[in-house]
Structure formats: C-alpha cells, structure tokens
Design a protein around this motif. Sequence first.
Motif, mmCIF file in Angstrom:
data_model
loop_
_atom_site.group_PDB
_atom_site.id
_atom_site.type_symbol
_atom_site.label_atom_id
_atom_site.label_comp_id
_atom_site.label_asym_id
_atom_site.label_seq_id
_atom_site.Cartn_x
_atom_site.Cartn_y
_atom_site.Cartn_z
ATOM 1 N N ASP A 474 -5.131 -9.964 -2.332
ATOM 2 C CA ASP A 474 -4.818 -8.538 -2.199
ATOM 3 C C ASP A 474 -4.814 -8.057 -0.750
ATOM 4 O OD1 ASP A 474 -4.492 -7.969 -4.891
ATOM 5 O OD2 ASP A 474 -6.666 -7.879 -5.194
ATOM 6 N N LYS A 477 -1.571 -6.330 0.205
ATOM 7 C CA LYS A 477 -1.484 -5.050 -0.492
ATOM 8 C C LYS A 477 -2.467 -4.054 0.102
ATOM 9 C CE LYS A 477 -0.198 -7.190 -4.906
ATOM 10 N NZ LYS A 477 -0.610 -7.380 -6.312
ATOM 11 N N ASP A 478 -3.653 -4.562 0.433
ATOM 12 C CA ASP A 478 -4.692 -3.699 0.984
ATOM 13 C C ASP A 478 -4.240 -3.074 2.295
ATOM 14 O OD1 ASP A 478 -7.087 -2.447 1.152
ATOM 15 O OD2 ASP A 478 -8.180 -4.155 1.946
ATOM 16 N N SER A 480 -1.288 -2.375 3.190
ATOM 17 C CA SER A 480 -0.214 -1.398 2.996
ATOM 18 C C SER A 480 -0.659 -0.200 2.165
ATOM 19 C CB SER A 480 0.982 -2.072 2.314
ATOM 20 O OG SER A 480 0.608 -2.525 1.021
ATOM 21 N N SER A 481 -1.885 -0.205 1.675
ATOM 22 C CA SER A 481 -2.377 0.873 0.827
ATOM 23 C C SER A 481 -2.937 2.005 1.679
ATOM 24 C CB SER A 481 -3.470 0.338 -0.114
ATOM 25 O OG SER A 481 -4.100 1.403 -0.781
ATOM 26 N N THR A 482 -2.342 3.177 1.524
ATOM 27 C CA THR A 482 -2.849 4.336 2.274
ATOM 28 C C THR A 482 -4.219 4.755 1.762
ATOM 29 O OG1 THR A 482 -1.661 5.832 0.787
ATOM 30 C CG2 THR A 482 -0.533 5.167 2.818
ATOM 31 N N ALA A 484 -6.571 2.699 0.569
ATOM 32 C CA ALA A 484 -7.548 1.763 1.126
ATOM 33 C C ALA A 484 -7.867 2.117 2.574
ATOM 34 C CB ALA A 484 -7.034 0.339 1.016
ATOM 35 N N GLU A 521 -3.336 10.301 -5.724
ATOM 36 C CA GLU A 521 -2.589 9.154 -6.247
ATOM 37 C C GLU A 521 -2.256 9.347 -7.725
ATOM 38 O OE1 GLU A 521 -0.758 5.364 -6.621
ATOM 39 O OE2 GLU A 521 -1.024 6.854 -5.023
ATOM 40 N N ASP A 546 -1.459 2.793 -7.287
ATOM 41 C CA ASP A 546 -1.947 1.897 -6.233
ATOM 42 C C ASP A 546 -3.313 1.374 -6.682
ATOM 43 O OD1 ASP A 546 -2.891 0.622 -3.997
ATOM 44 O OD2 ASP A 546 -2.847 2.384 -2.684
ATOM 45 N N VAL A 548 -4.864 -1.411 -6.019
ATOM 46 C CA VAL A 548 -5.704 -1.962 -4.941
ATOM 47 C C VAL A 548 -6.484 -0.838 -4.268
ATOM 48 C CG1 VAL A 548 -5.680 -3.115 -2.693
ATOM 49 C CG2 VAL A 548 -4.213 -3.952 -4.534
ATOM 50 N N GLY A 549 -5.785 0.248 -3.973
ATOM 51 C CA GLY A 549 -6.448 1.384 -3.342
ATOM 52 C C GLY A 549 -7.502 2.005 -4.243
#
Length: 644
Positions: A474, A477-478, A480-482, A484, A521, A546, A548-549
Amino acid sequence: MRFGTASRIIALTAAASSLCFHSSVAVDAFHITPSSSSSSSASFRAATLATPKSLLSIARCSSSLPSSSSSSSALQSSSSSSTQQQVVVVEPRKLQLFNSLTRTKSPLTPLNSPHISMYTCGPTVYDSAHVGNFRAFLTYDVLKRTLLYLGYTVDHICNLTDVDDKIINKCNAESISLQELTNKYTMAFFDDLEALNIIKARAYPRATEHIDEMARLILDLEQNGLAYQSEEGSWYFSVSSKEGYGTNLVTLDPDQLRKGASSTTGGGGAQRSLSSGMALDADEYDAEKEGVRDFCLWKAYKPEFDREDAIWDPVVEIVEKGEVVQTRHIGKGRPGWHLECSAMARQYLGPTIDLHAGGIDLKFPHHENEIAQSEGANCAPFCNCWVHNGFVNIGDEKMSKSKGNFLTLRNACPTAEDVRAYRYLVVSSQYRNPLSFTEAALGAAKGALKRLDRIQVMIDDALLNYNNSNEDDDKDKDNSSTIAATVEKELANFEVAIADDLSMPRASACLFSIVKAAEKEFKRVAKLKKEDNSEEEEEEEAPSLDLVGLARVQKALKQMDQVFGIYYEVPQVMGEESTAGTDGDEGDVNGGAIPEDVMDLVVQRTAAKDAKDWELADSLRAKITELGFVVKDVKGGDPIVSKV
C-alpha cells in the motif's frame, strides 16, 4: 526502521570491542568504543534505568549483542569478527511541563530516564468525590498517558487519607466505625475511577496503614532539629528552623501567617484564605505551638474528641549497625494531614521523586509542608517537578457546599453518556486554567463524542473487508492518498501539542482535523454516487472510498486515544452515595424516596418546559434546589432527580 512517531531514535554504529552491560545491577551508562581497525573513534553514552530490570530499549540490528550473562571473552570474540553492530537507543520524547517550583515551563528531566516516579494526592474518603476532585484525577491520567505515549515508564502512587477530623466527625454522626465508613467511600472512589477510564496507580496506600513510617519520619525531623513535642504530647514542625519555608511553591509574607481564627477550625484545621485563594494553615492545636507558623505533625490523644479506632501508639526502633539500640514512643495520637504524603512518597518512591501533582488549592499549605517535611527528614530534594491543575467552577461560581452547587460525579453525571462526556470535557481542556462545568459545556462534549463515535463506526464498516495486513503493498497508494497525508501531518502536530505542557485543546483540534478529512471522504463518494445514479451511467466504475486513507485514520484515532482515553464503554457503576444524609433518606435515580412536594414541582416544571414557559421552569428549578434536590433533564426521557 521505525519505532513509532512518538520516539526519537539514536542509532549508534560501532564494533563492540568492549561492552559491559549487566541487567541484574544498576547501570549508569555504557560505552561502545570502535575497535582499532576502525577508521574513526567515538564514545557513545546512553543513560539507563537504575533498577534490577533495565528498561533501556536496545534494538539489535545487524547482529545480536551478547546477553547479560555472556563473558567478556565472548564479547572480544564478537569484536574480532569485524562484524559491525548497530545499537539503537530509543529515547522518550521530551515533555515540557509548567513546573510550579520554578514558575516556568521546562523539559521534564527524570532522575533515571525513561523511568518516572510520580506521586499524586488522593481523596479523603469520608464522602463521594466531587467533579472538582475528578478534574485532578483526570489530569493525573492525561499526564500519565502522555508520558507512556512518549516512551516513558511511570511508577505512580496515589494516597488515600482515611483518618482526619472530617472522617471522625462523620463516624460519630452516623455511629459507624472508621473502617466501615472509609471502606465504603474508598470503593465508591474506585468505581468512579473505573467509570472515567482512569489508569490505576501502582498502589493506593492508606494513611492508617503507614503509621509506623510517619512516626519514623517525625523522629528523623526531630534529629535534624525540625520537630518538637509539646507538653500535652502533640508534635509540631518548627517552621522557623527550616530555611526557605513558604517560598518554594508560593511566596508568602510571614506577617500573613499570624495566628488567629482558630475558632473556625473544621476538618483538618482552620483554613484562612490568602488573597491568591489558597488557604493559610492553622490547627486546632495552636495553643501548644512554639511558633505561630508551626504546623502539626502528630495530634495527641484527646478523649473528649478522639475515637479508639482512630488512635495509635507507635513504637519506633532505632537501629545502628544492624542492631536495635533504642525504642522510641512518639505518644498516643493520630497523624496530622500533611505527614502521610511525605511518609508514603519516601516509602514507595524514595527520598527524591520526579513528579508530584495535585489541585492548585493544595500548593499551600499542603504541598509546601510536604516539601518542608520531606527535605527536612531526608536531607535531599523532595520533588523536581510540581504540576497543579485549576479549579472547576459551576457556571461562573467556584464550587462549594455552602453555595449549594457542590456536585459529586454521580450527581452531575447520572448516565454513562454523561460520565464519558465529562471525561472528554476535562481531558480536552488546558489543565492549568479554570474549567466551567455547565449543561452547555457537557452537551458540547456529548456532541463531540457522538461525532467521533459516528465516524469510527463508518470507517469500521468501510474497512470490514479491506485487507491492510501487508503495508508494503500500500506504500504507493499511501503516498497518493490525501487523507493519509493529512493524518501524518496532524499526528505530528498532536505529538507536538501533548509534549508542550499537555496542550490538549490543540491536540483535540488535531483529532478533529483527522475526523473532518474522513468525513469529507465519505461525503465525496456519497455525492459521486448520487450523481452517477441520476445520470444512470452503468458503464463507468462506481466511485470508491480511499480505503488506505481511512485505514490510516482508523489507526490514528486509536493512537490518539492512548492519551484521550475516550473510546471505551462506561461500566455500570454503583448507586450514588448520599452526600448530605444517612443511608435510607437518599432521593436519587436509584430508588430512594423523593418527597411528594419535590416530585410535584418536577412535574410542574416538565409541564412548563413543554409549554415553553422558560421563566416558570427556571423558578421551579430554583425551588427544587432550595429543597435540597437537583433535577437533570434527559433528552427523550424523564428528568433525573437527586439530592444535592
């Protein structure tokens, strides 16, 4: 390598040509010196805890260090292999606290980092504790939770005062034994601690179980020229013989300490007020003092007042070179209020401690007297950092029984929701400032908790089938996660806040910034789904959360709750204990009889509220209060009536 965002990491890389570390003895430091083959030379020092079980955290990176039982030859062999070893010492993050002793905010510097010795003043167990008391106990809890979060270990002792004038008076009034009375309210206190999710201290020593330790401390003071016995048998601390008395936590004019107002004595002695709001110390034994500022250490037995179950006659053995050379009697009597804390702190934590906490009203005389006693007997500094919390006001007034606004925890918070909200109200405040307890403030705390609970449930549901066990998958993905990114930023801000004199309002702002990011979100996806449904486009992939976030939010909420302590289920507590009468005339939610005239007023007030006649409702509430009862409205339910 990551050991947690709350710790600083010091990586020490060297060949271990010489290392001596024994976990079974106290160690002040160890040194690692590179071998002669190394191109550089250095010496590294890391403080360790001077206890039989070292709490120094050492990570063995490239190869494992020899155990404490390994011989020096084994260490030399390890060195000759030219294998480089990396020793990682995890140091707790520094905590800045406002120290009442220095009147400044400064880093807490424990004697044996990362170990903290902490002593706090507990309740006098003659009645149920009130919301002001529990602000202090919740402040202790936030302080301890913060220390644990930052990487310290905490040895916490909290005393129980189970003998004093107030207790004796109540035993006489209710015709019960001292042990029966104090056991009853001690159990109520522990129930309330559990209801508030307060981490327990290592021990809660009772004054009555430490009479011998107090007697020995008196004789130590006498030996050092700081205590004397009056003709009638009481013992006093000689204030004039202790340099600096009245200048440690407060700055007093000796003229303010003139004797007087002894006729107002109640409880543990007369309490005459200073302009600062703190109490002057006077005692019902004033006539026996040599100096007007002297305070009582041991109260001689007075048959017209004292009870046989609240009197002791301790014998102290004087030991020299392992042999008893003398026995001393200090006389039949009971301890003064201040003595127990000095004796218990020494017994459980040693002569010098790292932290002492209590309410601001205890600065003088209680804490000032503790310093005088402890340093006078031990010939060593007593405490390096003093933390004091502010008062709780009921509205704009200071809480007191005389004003009719004295509220126990169970009066003020009759439901589990109320109890949890009170915890949040206190732990999210700045501990040194006064705290206003109002229905509006408690209502706002309830609203905050509902918002926190709601987002937690939403995230838990969303992540129900989400597999986040492999964090490496992840990482992209992490990045690119706003969400996170927001979490990492606010976690860092949270840790800065709690390390800055327990700045819990700032910490709360960080908590809700993370909550807001998660809420946005869910709103984003809900909006997209609504738009997709309206356009009836089935070919495009449905919008997704999201995850991951949100997983990072979930972890962050749990991490922050290590300090807040608000995500918990309030256990069922015992019924409210009466604060104004004997068993059997309680009028509260637990089935005690409430007078008919009071109930009539409650019914009239409910009708007035339904008719939105607020002026009449307020006047009826005032009449109910005059009759010794309080009424608390419950949304969607019947009002709760209990004794003041």
